[in-house]
Structures are given as structure tokens and as C-alpha cells.
Design a protein around this motif. Sequence first.
Motif, PDB file in Angstrom:
ATOM      1  N   GLU A  76       0.790  -1.098  -0.079  1.00 34.89           N
ATOM      2  CA  GLU A  76       0.096   0.108  -0.058  1.00 34.89           C
ATOM      3  C   GLU A  76       0.798   1.059  -0.049  1.00 34.89           C
ATOM      4  OE1 GLU A  76      -3.229   0.064  -0.363  1.00 34.89           O
ATOM      5  OE2 GLU A  76      -3.347  -2.228  -0.343  1.00 34.89           O
ATOM      6  N   PRO A  77       0.563   2.249  -0.970  1.00 34.81           N
ATOM      7  CA  PRO A  77       1.607   3.440  -1.054  1.00 34.81           C
ATOM      8  C   PRO A  77       0.971   4.259  -0.041  1.00 34.81           C
ATOM      9  CG  PRO A  77      -0.074   3.153  -2.916  1.00 34.81           C
ATOM     10  CD  PRO A  77      -0.057   1.849  -2.407  1.00 34.81           C
ATOM     11  N   GLY A  78       1.951   5.129   0.847  1.00 36.84           N
ATOM     12  CA  GLY A  78       1.443   5.834   1.669  1.00 36.84           C
ATOM     13  C   GLY A  78       2.764   6.380   2.488  1.00 36.84           C
ATOM     14  N   GLY A  79       2.509   6.752   3.805  1.00 32.78           N
ATOM     15  CA  GLY A  79       3.526   7.317   4.667  1.00 32.78           C
ATOM     16  C   GLY A  79       2.948   8.315   5.665  1.00 32.78           C
ATOM     17  N   TYR A  80       3.920   9.038   6.267  1.00 32.56           N
ATOM     18  CA  TYR A  80       3.311  10.038   7.446  1.00 32.56           C
ATOM     19  C   TYR A  80       4.584  10.963   7.699  1.00 32.56           C
ATOM     20  CZ  TYR A  80       6.343   7.188  10.602  1.00 32.56           C
ATOM     21  OH  TYR A  80       7.315   6.854  11.268  1.00 32.56           O
ATOM     22  N   ALA A  81       3.986  12.272   8.201  1.00 29.93           N
ATOM     23  CA  ALA A  81       4.915  13.358   8.549  1.00 29.93           C
ATOM     24  C   ALA A  81       4.576  13.554  10.268  1.00 29.93           C
ATOM     25  CB  ALA A  81       5.226  14.201   7.649  1.00 29.93           C
ATOM     26  N   ARG A  82       5.610  13.919  10.842  1.00 33.54           N
ATOM     27  CA  ARG A  82       5.140  14.277  12.517  1.00 33.54           C
ATOM     28  C   ARG A  82       6.275  15.604  12.733  1.00 33.54           C
ATOM     29  NH1 ARG A  82       5.498   8.657  13.870  1.00 33.54           N
ATOM     30  NH2 ARG A  82       3.528   7.802  13.886  1.00 33.54           N
ATOM     31  N   VAL A  83       5.643  16.581  13.190  1.00 32.98           N
ATOM     32  CA  VAL A  83       6.593  17.711  13.675  1.00 32.98           C
ATOM     33  C   VAL A  83       6.468  17.846  14.957  1.00 32.98           C
ATOM     34  CG1 VAL A  83       7.053  20.080  13.522  1.00 32.98           C
ATOM     35  CG2 VAL A  83       6.632  18.713  11.304  1.00 32.98           C
ATOM     36  N   GLY A  84       7.293  18.146  16.009  1.00 37.57           N
ATOM     37  CA  GLY A  84       6.869  18.521  17.386  1.00 37.57           C
ATOM     38  C   GLY A  84       7.833  19.749  17.768  1.00 37.57           C
ATOM     39  N   TYR A  85       7.375  20.247  18.923  1.00 38.60           N
ATOM     40  CA  TYR A  85       8.137  21.546  19.287  1.00 38.60           C
ATOM     41  C   TYR A  85       7.681  21.550  20.983  1.00 38.60           C
ATOM     42  CZ  TYR A  85       9.999  26.110  20.101  1.00 38.60           C
ATOM     43  OH  TYR A  85      10.781  27.249  20.480  1.00 38.60           O
ATOM     44  N   GLY A  86       8.996  21.690  21.521  1.00 43.21           N
ATOM     45  CA  GLY A  86       9.031  21.542  22.851  1.00 43.21           C
ATOM     46  C   GLY A  86       9.533  22.492  23.734  1.00 43.21           C
ATOM     47  N   ASN A  87       9.963  22.479  24.972  1.00 44.53           N
ATOM     48  CA  ASN A  87      10.753  23.581  25.691  1.00 44.53           C
ATOM     49  C   ASN A  87      12.246  23.523  25.228  1.00 44.53           C
ATOM     50  OD1 ASN A  87       8.381  23.660  27.141  1.00 44.53           O
ATOM     51  ND2 ASN A  87       9.116  22.106  28.727  1.00 44.53           N
ATOM     52  N   TYR A  88      12.539  24.724  25.407  1.00 46.52           N
ATOM     53  CA  TYR A  88      14.034  25.039  25.067  1.00 46.52           C
ATOM     54  C   TYR A  88      14.244  25.124  23.868  1.00 46.52           C
ATOM     55  CZ  TYR A  88      14.611  24.088  30.287  1.00 46.52           C
ATOM     56  OH  TYR A  88      14.447  24.123  31.569  1.00 46.52           O
ATOM     57  N   SER A  89      13.388  25.419  22.981  1.00 45.63           N
ATOM     58  CA  SER A  89      13.306  25.508  21.336  1.00 45.63           C
ATOM     59  C   SER A  89      13.695  24.168  20.610  1.00 45.63           C
ATOM     60  CB  SER A  89      14.352  26.300  21.098  1.00 45.63           C
ATOM     61  OG  SER A  89      14.353  27.608  21.380  1.00 45.63           O
ATOM     62  N   ASN A  90      13.286  22.883  21.413  1.00 43.25           N
ATOM     63  CA  ASN A  90      13.390  21.561  20.990  1.00 43.25           C
ATOM     64  C   ASN A  90      12.705  21.316  19.862  1.00 43.25           C
ATOM     65  OD1 ASN A  90      14.164  18.831  20.732  1.00 43.25           O
ATOM     66  ND2 ASN A  90      12.605  18.246  22.461  1.00 43.25           N
ATOM     67  N   PHE A  91      12.934  20.888  18.546  1.00 45.87           N
ATOM     68  CA  PHE A  91      12.270  20.945  17.542  1.00 45.87           C
ATOM     69  C   PHE A  91      12.318  19.618  16.977  1.00 45.87           C
ATOM     70  CE2 PHE A  91      11.703  20.953  12.745  1.00 45.87           C
ATOM     71  CZ  PHE A  91      10.478  21.513  12.899  1.00 45.87           C
ATOM     72  N   GLN A  92      11.286  18.768  16.630  1.00 48.98           N
ATOM     73  CA  GLN A  92      11.866  17.474  15.908  1.00 48.98           C
ATOM     74  C   GLN A  92      10.743  17.178  14.976  1.00 48.98           C
ATOM     75  OE1 GLN A  92      10.526  14.991  19.460  1.00 48.98           O
ATOM     76  NE2 GLN A  92      12.480  15.091  20.391  1.00 48.98           N
ATOM     77  N   GLN A  93      11.234  16.486  14.067  1.00 52.60           N
ATOM     78  CA  GLN A  93      10.577  16.109  12.877  1.00 52.60           C
ATOM     79  C   GLN A  93      10.815  14.696  12.466  1.00 52.60           C
ATOM     80  OE1 GLN A  93      12.814  18.870  12.870  1.00 52.60           O
ATOM     81  NE2 GLN A  93      14.514  17.549  11.970  1.00 52.60           N
ATOM     82  N   GLU A  94       9.875  14.117  11.796  1.00 53.58           N
ATOM     83  CA  GLU A  94       9.900  12.763  11.461  1.00 53.58           C
ATOM     84  C   GLU A  94       9.108  12.302  10.020  1.00 53.58           C
ATOM     85  OE1 GLU A  94       8.644   8.182  13.113  1.00 53.58           O
ATOM     86  OE2 GLU A  94       9.284   9.774  14.621  1.00 53.58           O
ATOM     87  N   ALA A  95       9.575  11.877   9.294  1.00 56.02           N
ATOM     88  CA  ALA A  95       8.756  11.418   7.928  1.00 56.02           C
ATOM     89  C   ALA A  95       9.290  10.046   7.314  1.00 56.02           C
ATOM     90  CB  ALA A  95       9.000  12.404   6.835  1.00 56.02           C
ATOM     91  N   VAL A  96       7.975   9.648   6.921  1.00 60.03           N
ATOM     92  CA  VAL A  96       8.481   8.093   6.192  1.00 60.03           C
ATOM     93  C   VAL A  96       7.499   7.954   5.126  1.00 60.03           C
ATOM     94  CG1 VAL A  96       8.109   5.608   6.850  1.00 60.03           C
ATOM     95  CG2 VAL A  96       8.917   6.858   8.561  1.00 60.03           C
ATOM     96  N   ALA A  97       8.069   7.177   3.959  1.00 57.74           N
ATOM     97  CA  ALA A  97       7.417   7.159   2.837  1.00 57.74           C
ATOM     98  C   ALA A  97       7.441   5.572   2.548  1.00 57.74           C
ATOM     99  CB  ALA A  97       7.927   7.911   1.748  1.00 57.74           C
ATOM    100  N   ASN A  98       6.410   5.202   2.057  1.00 54.37           N
ATOM    101  CA  ASN A  98       6.107   3.528   1.765  1.00 54.37           C
ATOM    102  C   ASN A  98       5.912   3.533   0.206  1.00 54.37           C
ATOM    103  OD1 ASN A  98       5.833   0.613   3.103  1.00 54.37           O
ATOM    104  ND2 ASN A  98       4.601   0.791   1.120  1.00 54.37           N
ATOM    105  N   VAL A  99       6.648   2.934  -0.712  1.00 51.32           N
ATOM    106  CA  VAL A  99       6.440   3.048  -2.143  1.00 51.32           C
ATOM    107  C   VAL A  99       6.621   1.598  -2.539  1.00 51.32           C
ATOM    108  CG1 VAL A  99       7.153   3.908  -4.220  1.00 51.32           C
ATOM    109  CG2 VAL A  99       7.559   5.281  -2.188  1.00 51.32           C
ATOM    110  N   PRO A 100       5.604   0.905  -3.133  1.00 54.45           N
ATOM    111  CA  PRO A 100       5.571  -0.274  -3.793  1.00 54.45           C
ATOM    112  C   PRO A 100       5.955  -0.436  -5.156  1.00 54.45           C
ATOM    113  CG  PRO A 100       3.194   0.409  -3.430  1.00 54.45           C
ATOM    114  CD  PRO A 100       4.072   1.401  -2.809  1.00 54.45           C
ATOM    115  N   LEU A 101       7.224  -0.515  -5.615  1.00 53.30           N
ATOM    116  CA  LEU A 101       7.724  -0.314  -6.734  1.00 53.30           C
ATOM    117  C   LEU A 101       7.041  -1.404  -7.624  1.00 53.30           C
ATOM    118  CD1 LEU A 101      11.413   0.208  -5.865  1.00 53.30           C
ATOM    119  CD2 LEU A 101       9.621   1.965  -6.137  1.00 53.30           C
ATOM    120  N   MET A 102       6.950  -2.593  -7.136  1.00 57.65           N
ATOM    121  CA  MET A 102       6.561  -3.735  -7.955  1.00 57.65           C
ATOM    122  C   MET A 102       5.667  -4.712  -6.921  1.00 57.65           C
ATOM    123  SD  MET A 102       9.622  -4.986 -10.290  1.00 57.65           S
ATOM    124  CE  MET A 102       8.440  -6.253 -11.090  1.00 57.65           C
TER     125      MET A 102
END
Length: 209
Positions: A173-199
Motif C-alpha cells: 500500500e503506498p503511503g507514509g506519514y510526517a510528524r513535527v513536534g516542538y517543546g521546551n528550550y526550542s526543542n524541534f523534532q521532525q519525522e517522515a516516512v514514505a512507503n512505495v511499492p515499486l512492484m
Amino acid sequence: MVKPLQKGISYGFGGIAVLLATTGLGAGGAAAAPQTDGKSAAMPVDDIVVTARRKEERIDKVPVSVSVVSSDVIRRQNLTSVQDVQYLAPSLNVSTNTARSSNNYTLRGQGTTYGTDPSVVAYFAEVPVPGNGNGALFDMGSVQVLNGPQGTLFGRNSVGGAILFSPARPTNEPGGYARVGYGNYSNFQQEAVANVPLMDDKLLLRAGI
């Protein structure tokens, strides 16, 4: 039902991960866990599949003590590091060494003794993690905590037990997700995943950063 995952090649324990799966290489492990915090209903036993003996089995058929944490539990309970797993596995204790560059695992009182090999060995995608690792739970499919002696079933002798970190596998199944987070002391987090069925059912790609 939890679908069997295809065995493939995986790289990375945190930060960047790329997984490539092909058919015909055997079956990998899929796992789902009952909830332990009472926030949601437990899954039926028929839906809990573990690979504690290097093959897919229902958890009630496995003759060893296993605690399983699924990807859904990791996401819902915001488990971000391997230290968080100890709160869902009653027999597990995770601590860091003085340099905080790796983790020490203890199962049922057996752990690391100075000058000796660890009694509990951590594995990522069935590969022993040097120094027991200190990575984040990035795009993880499941975490299995095996109590008691495991012999060399997974490649190294472990008299105390084993921790199996299984990354999420590519799917058709094609798809994926992306997450962004921000916390104390300017803590910034990001995460992204992509799922690609080539065949479909032949060549599948999953990449994340």
C-alpha cells in the motif's frame, strides 16, 4: 488480524532508515500487543503474533515469557526511546552507562557485569546491536522482550534474555506519514516516512528520515 511482514534489508536505528523488501526471502515477524494502561481494550489473543522462536506463532502457543509492544502502542503512548519500553515490560530495566552512549538491559535481575559480555542482548532487524545500542524508536514495527536464556537462536548467546527491535516493513500500500513536534528550550523534532511499492509483491521500498 496482523498480517505477516516480508523479510527484507534494513538500515538504521534512528535518524535515517531505509528498508527494501523482496519476496521469496522468508517470513519476518509481525506483532501486536494488548494494552497495559487501561486506556483501550486489549486485542484478542488470536491477533497477537510473535517471532520469539524465529517463526510466526500466536503468543499463547509460545513456551517462553514474551512481552510485545506494537507500533500502535509505541505511537499512541508516545514511546520515543528504548528506555520507555521498560514501563510496558515488567521484568525489564534499562539504564545508561556513564558515557550515556549505550544502554544496559536487565531482565529478571540478570544484566551486564563489568568485564563480561551482557546477559541480555539487543537486536535490531535480527542483528546484534553493539554496546546494546542507544537509538530512538524510529518507525518501529514492534519491540519484543524475551525473558530467560535464549541460547544462540538469534546469533549470540544470551542467558538473561533478548530485546528484539523490529522495524516497520514495506507494504503493497503506498503511503507514509510526517510528524513535527516542538517543546521546551526550542526543542524541534521532525519525522517522515514514505512507503512505495515499486512492484507489488516483488519489490517494495520504505524510507524515512
